[in-house]
Design a protein around this motif. Structure first.
Motif, PDB file in Angstrom:
ATOM      1  N   TYR A  53       0.821  -1.190   0.079  1.00 30.32           N
ATOM      2  CA  TYR A  53       0.023   0.097   0.237  1.00 30.32           C
ATOM      3  C   TYR A  53       0.828   1.195   0.048  1.00 30.32           C
ATOM      4  O   TYR A  53       0.570   2.314   0.505  1.00 30.32           O
ATOM      5  CB  TYR A  53      -0.943  -0.042   1.412  1.00 30.32           C
ATOM      6  N   ASP A 100      -0.775   4.427  -1.375  1.00 28.49           N
ATOM      7  CA  ASP A 100      -2.152   4.643  -0.849  1.00 28.49           C
ATOM      8  C   ASP A 100      -2.158   5.754   0.271  1.00 28.49           C
ATOM      9  O   ASP A 100      -1.374   5.899   1.134  1.00 28.49           O
ATOM     10  CB  ASP A 100      -2.957   3.327  -0.160  1.00 28.49           C
ATOM     11  N   ASP A 155      -7.653   3.514   3.951  1.00 26.09           N
ATOM     12  CA  ASP A 155      -8.069   4.258   2.887  1.00 26.09           C
ATOM     13  C   ASP A 155      -9.448   4.380   2.345  1.00 26.09           C
ATOM     14  O   ASP A 155     -10.250   4.099   3.231  1.00 26.09           O
ATOM     15  CB  ASP A 155      -7.265   3.715   1.663  1.00 26.09           C
ATOM     16  N   ARG A 192      -9.693  -0.128   3.175  1.00 29.69           N
ATOM     17  CA  ARG A 192      -8.787  -1.208   3.555  1.00 29.69           C
ATOM     18  C   ARG A 192      -7.731  -0.735   4.668  1.00 29.69           C
ATOM     19  O   ARG A 192      -7.398   0.609   4.687  1.00 29.69           O
ATOM     20  CB  ARG A 192      -7.982  -1.253   2.151  1.00 29.69           C
ATOM     21  N   ILE A 249      -4.443   0.086   5.570  1.00 29.95           N
ATOM     22  CA  ILE A 249      -3.072   0.190   4.613  1.00 29.95           C
ATOM     23  C   ILE A 249      -1.860   0.516   5.425  1.00 29.95           C
ATOM     24  O   ILE A 249      -0.944   0.245   4.740  1.00 29.95           O
ATOM     25  CB  ILE A 249      -3.102   1.383   3.780  1.00 29.95           C
ATOM     26  N   ARG A 250      -2.022   0.719   6.846  1.00 27.04           N
ATOM     27  CA  ARG A 250      -0.652   0.938   7.354  1.00 27.04           C
ATOM     28  C   ARG A 250      -0.933   0.831   8.719  1.00 27.04           C
ATOM     29  O   ARG A 250      -2.143   1.185   9.362  1.00 27.04           O
ATOM     30  CB  ARG A 250      -0.292   2.332   7.029  1.00 27.04           C
ATOM     31  N   ASP A 299      -2.594  -6.498   7.964  1.00 28.58           N
ATOM     32  CA  ASP A 299      -3.423  -6.326   6.652  1.00 28.58           C
ATOM     33  C   ASP A 299      -4.158  -7.525   6.235  1.00 28.58           C
ATOM     34  O   ASP A 299      -4.881  -7.693   5.222  1.00 28.58           O
ATOM     35  CB  ASP A 299      -2.585  -5.622   5.482  1.00 28.58           C
TER      36      ASP A 299
END
Lengths: 928, 165
Positions: A239, A242, A266, A270, A272-273, A296
């Motif tokens: 990601y 993103d 995001d 999702r 993403i981090r 994730d």
């Protein structure tokens, strides 16, 4: 407040603790001073010069405020035309080598990450080559300085090659401003030294030795360097481009440390981090490879999305109503004690409380356990001897410890962040003793690494106590004031004669005495134990011995000392607290405790069974014996398939009825009669209690998906359909209120009170504080009991097919042996030959010597390696692999939740055979 | 007869030479830097093995040692040429024509700056002062000074050494 320093910042009178630097003092009172190289919690560096200030009564000129400690009467000016001009000058210089298309483009807020842009900035340099996406501190600082970006200096693109071949991590040195935060966090905070500044002056950059791969540089892939990077120079690969639209702080579900993580989501919903939260009191901004790169899984398409019911031998989709009706009608047949429930290691206190309440009040059985509760002996002696079945001190207390004893634990991998304060303290001079047959990362930091004969750990600890008593190194006052059973202990110690201990453990007497003295002299000292290599029958004795060791040295009831049981599951402590165990009711009361049972019976309006149920370690046997006919599994557990529970999956075939709640399909769901999809941690509200008794709140970063439900809700709905009362709670908070009514230690804890730092039980009432350190005020009505020590039965002489033990270890880097980094399809991986350490006598027994090739086989597989005659214990072979090898395999693992598949390092029965055809390595000659 | 393989490949015994240099006591090796200097004196450069060995001795990682080693521009990490030519470009030599010397030597050696020739014959370095300001411009060829040179005589001096090798 006389111990605080008062000073003036920009005309405002403030106070700060002595030793605080001026920059932090200003930030603490909400006064922003731009800075780039400083980072909270790390030593000031003074490199970026962005935080310059003027100080009357301080250093002359414009000192960097991060390097000036506060002193009384200082008058600090953080902004003036002179300072502003100087900062802009510094920024000009930085930007002369930092691509800054992102600052000049007017479409910056309009473009998406993948948009093509050819018009506004040069193609090589446009903002889309930077993955930082408005999280850039450099950019924020430029804006703060009000610069319009017609920098007077000529821009020089350095055209440095990208480093994108290592797992999970990417580096673009063109974006680096050489603040060295990454190097410093790796050195100072993590103690890994996996990165360095190389070259000097204008050419200096971040890198590794000779630019080698992180796989061999000693990196533990914790991502701390990424988290502190102010620019886009270091980023996560997944990601990468993103952009987050929301950030939610919750608790990581991977291990019992309970790291608070900031989850970024995001616009497509999702995850993403994930970034370690600096405010988290269990992790203080740190994370590990699992929490940083292994969350994730919640995005995976393979997530179970609707209930499945077995019809005509096949699992077919069904509605929730159909599935729940089916489950509740079938479960009604198994209220005779033939039912068992296994809860998830990722279950919240609320999930697991409801699960055990269901098993006890509705299914009339105590057979309820979590699948991570493989070693209940981690805390049962603490409960028996000290009164609380839990770790005694906070994790970051360990920073202040002077000595550590770590027994049978691969904690840098299993409870990674808990090892961070240990490494920090050791780097600052504390001494570490590791007792383990395996080479782990901590053995590299240890002052003493003791490898006792497998099964003799408690003898070793008993021998240490004997030496301490013999040499009068014990804490007499503490023993007299707080402990009972000293005479029995002294009597028992007669058997722990050093000669006898040496004979049983294979550890030389001198080492034994040295370890005992070291531990006794280093105060305060802490004991951490995981029991990963200790056979079931020996664990109780070992933990009892460790409790005694802590008591005789007086290392209890004070900061930076105490006992730390190292669980495996994220909520193992909480599961015990809420009674999700076959012998324990909520509040860790015994199921045989009549008054505790009666209290629950009144609260739940049901009568409860008083005999202990089947535990997770005995469940396979119980199923095979036909004692358990219906099983309810709440999944997400690695232990069903990683070898810890031999034969479990096979035994499932013998069940009459199996219901599984899980996030993904797996071998357990494949055997189920009904599968019910679970919501994942990132979609849940609830609490985890970590290994330091800290109750922390999970908040949903993602909205729950259709068809997936939190486990407490699913179980409650089954219970309600079976006509049970008391399962009407509509929110986790209502369930928690029920818990804090029944569990005294949780009495004062409410969702409202749990702040960012969590609360450590016991917290008895709403108007009482929590308890970071247990027993600080003594042992209340009772005294700590010194446990009875006895020599364990001699370990079963392993013979037959596998006469030896194999201790596989894993470390971050090795100095000996061949090691090559090869790049395959753009990804680095390690190639190296294994080395098998053997005792010279064992080697002679099978006719091999230094450098020969052998095959080590165990029930779990085979490996080959070259013999090194450096083993110190007979019948023990050991071999150490590299963390880098594991992390590459995790990166390439395509299973939905790879971090569940982190290989553990059990002690295995093994045999060693000579490999006849002499496979050579390096320059060695052929077999003649 | 069974030959024993060594645990690591050690082409040319570099590991042994590194260990010998660090422990032989020609220089006291109490710090990372002094260990690196000892190896550099012995081998003329710092092989990867020197970084690893020093890291093992000081119980730190290769990156720490590399950070120290790469800071000093006088350390080299590849084997030096068979001959070392240093051109003085201190102020005196500079005024007396060092740039022309450098040009002609570089032209002859097909180099465009400091560095090693392709055949490994010569390592060319610039030196800020060789301390022979009375005889500018000066070259040092394998640590022997040659003074009062012109572009042509400098190139000849270097080629003589190469031919003699």
């Amino acid at each position: 407040m006389s111990d605080r320093i008062s000073l003036t910042i920009d005309g405002k009178q403030i106070t700060a603790a002595p030793g605080t630097n001026v920059l932090q003092a200003a930030l603490d009172v909400g006064k922003y001073v731009p800075y780039l190289c400083y980072y909270p919690g790390m030593k000031p560096f003074g490199a970026c010069r962005m935080c310059i200030v003027e100080i009357e009564g301080g250093p002359p000129g414009t000192p960097a405020s991060c390097t000036v400690p506060v002193s009384n009467g200082m008058v600090v000016t953080t902004d003036s035309p002179k300072l502003h001009a100087a900062r802009r000058g510094i920024m000009d210089l930085l930007l002369a080598e930092h691509p800054h298309g992102c600052l000049t483009c007017h479409r910056i807020e309009l473009c998406g990450p993948a948009d093509i842009c050819l018009r506004h900035v040069s193609v090589n340099d446009r903002c889309v080559t930077c993955p930082k996406n408005e999280r850039c501190e450099l950019k924020d600082t430029v804006r703060h300085l009000g610069m319009d970006m017609d920098t007077s200096l000529t821009y020089n693109n350095r055209h440095l090659p990208l480093a994108v071949s290592d797992p999970f991590w990417e580096m673009d040195m063109n974006l680096c401003i050489v603040c060295a935060r990454c190097v410093r966090v790796c050195d100072e905070v993590r103690g890994d030294y996996a990165l360095t500044l190389h070259q000097r002056s204008s050419r200096s950059l971040i890198g590794t030795s000779h630019g080698t791969s992180l796989l061999e540089s000693g990196c533990e892939f914790c991502g701390a360097c990424i988290d502190v990077c102010p620019t886009g120079a270091l980023v996560e690969r997944s990601y990468k481009w993103d952009k987050a639209v929301s950030v939610t702080t919750t608790v990581c579900p991977h291990c019992p440390v309970g790291c608070r993580m900031k989850l970024e989501v995001d616009k497509r919903g999702r995850l993403i981090r994930s970034i370690g939260d600096l405010g988290g009191q269990a992790n203080r901004g740190q994370a590990c490879y699992k929490g940083k790169f292994g969350l994730d899984f919640v995005n995976r398409k393979e997530r179970l999305s609707r209930p499945l019911v077995r019809r005509n031998g096949r699992l077919e989709g069904a509605s929730w109503d159909e599935a729940l009706d089916e489950v509740s009608s079938r479960f009604a047949d198994y209220r005779d004690g033939s039912f068992a429930l296994i809860a998830s290691p990722r279950g919240t206190n609320e999930d697991n409380y409801v699960a055990q309440k269901f098993a006890r009040a509705v299914m009339m059985t105590n057979s309820v356990d979590t699948s991570s509760n493989l070693r209940p002996e981690l805390v049962s002696p603490l409960r028996r001897l000290l009164g609380h079945g839990a770790g005694t001190n906070p994790l970051w207390d360990l920073e202040g410890s002077k000595g550590f004893l770590v027994v049978s634990s691969n904690m840098t991998e299993e409870q990674n962040v808990a090892a961070v304060p240990i490494k920090k303290a050791v780097n600052a001079g504390a001494r570490l003793i590791v007792v383990d047959q395996r080479e782990t990362e901590l053995t590299r930091h240890a002052a003493m690494w003791i490898k006792p004969r497998p099964g003799s750990e408690s003898v070793l600890v008993g021998g240490m106590i004997r030496t301490i008593m013999d040499e009068s190194l014990d804490d007499h006052d503490f023993l007299a004031d707080n402990c009972e059973g000293l005479d029995e202990l002294k009597y028992a110690l007669w058997k722990f004669d050093p000669i006898q201990v040496e004979a049983l453990t294979g550890v030389p007497q001198d080492d034994l005495r040295a370890a005992a003295r070291l531990f006794a002299e280093m105060k305060p000292a802490a004991v951490l134990y995981g029991l990963e290599t200790v056979a079931a029958g020996l664990r109780e004795g070992l933990v009892t011995a460790l409790v005694n060791l802590v008591l005789v040295t007086g290392n209890l009831g004070k900061p930076s000392s105490g006992l730390y049981p190292l669980f495996l599951g994220a909520n193992d402590q909480g599961s015990l607290d809420v009674g999700c165990a076959p012998t324990l009711l909520p509040g860790q009361a015994s199921v045989a405790d009549r008054s505790a049972r009666e209290r629950l019976e009144r609260a739940w309006g049901a009568s409860l069974p008083d005999t202990p149920g089947h535990s997770i370690t005995h469940i396979t046997r119980a199923i095979n014996a036909g004692d358990v006919k219906a099983l309810h599994v709440i999944g997400d557990s690695p232990n069903f398939t990683n070898g810890e529970l031999d034969g479990f999956v096979e035994a499932l075939e013998r069940l009459e009825y199996l219901v599984v709640q899980d996030t993904f399909a797996n071998r357990v769901t494949a055997a189920a009669d009904v599968v019910l999809p679970s919501a994942a941690f990132a979609e849940k509200v609830g609490t985890y209690t970590n290994l330091e008794r800290r109750v922390q709140l999970l908040r949903p970063a993602l909205s729950p998906r259709d068809g997936q439900r939190p486990d407490w809700q699913t179980v409650s709905m089954i219970a309600a359909r079976m006509g049970a009362e008391g399962f009407a709670c509509q929110t986790p908070e209502e369930i928690f209120d029920e818990i804090n009514n029944l569990v005294d230690d949780y009495g004062g804890i409410t969702y409202e009170r749990i702040g960012p730092g969590g609360l450590q039980w016991p917290c008895l009432a709403a108007d009482m504080v929590d308890t970071p350190v247990l027993f600080e005020t003594g042992f209340e009505a009772r005294k700590a009991r010194l446990g009875s020590l006895s020599l364990p039965p001699p370990p079963e002489t392993v013979n037959g097919e596998y006469p030896m033990h194999l201790a596989r270890g894993r470390v971050l880097h090795v100095t000996e042996g061949d090691l090559q980094i090869e790049t395959v399809k753009g990804r680095n991986r390690i190639r190296r030959g294994e080395i098998v350490e053997m005792h010279p006598d064992d080697a002679a027994g099978i006719g091999v010597t230094q450098g020969d090739r052998v095959e080590v086989s165990s029930p779990r597989g085979k490996m080959q390696g070259m013999v090194s005659l450096t083993g110190t214990q007979r019948s023990l072979v050991s071999s150490t692999s590299l963390f880098g090898e594991m992390i590459t395999s995790l990166e390439h693992d395509t299973s939905p939740d790879p971090m569940l598949r982190t290989p553990t390092l059990p002690l295995l029965p093994a045999k060693v055979t000579k490999v006849l055809e002499h496979v050579t390595a390096g320059t060695a000659g052929e077999d003649a | 007869m069974v030959e024993t393989a060594q645990l690591s490949s050690d082409a040319g015994g570099i590991n042994d030479r590194v260990r010998e240099a660090i422990s032989s006591g020609k220089r006291p090796t109490r710090t990372i830097l002094s260990s690196l200097l000892a190896v550099h004196d012995e081998l003329g450069y710092l092989p990867d093995e020197a970084i690893r060995e020093t890291a093992a001795i000081f119980d730190t990682t290769i990156n720490e040692v590399w950070g120290v080693a790469s800071f000093y521009t006088n350390f080299r990490f590849t084997p030096p040429g068979r001959h070392v030519v240093e051109v003085c470009w201190g102020p005196t030599c500079h005024l007396a024509g060092a740039p022309a010397l450098i040009d002609s030597i570089q032209h002859m050696l097909r180099l465009s700056g400091e560095g090693d020739t392709e055949d490994g014959g010569v390592s060319l370095k610039y030196n800020t002062c060789l301390g022979a300001c009375a005889q500018p411009p000066v070259l040092s060829i394998d640590h022997h000074l040659v003074g009062r040179l012109t572009a042509d005589s400098a190139a000849r001096a270097v080629s003589r050494v190469l031919d003699g090798a």
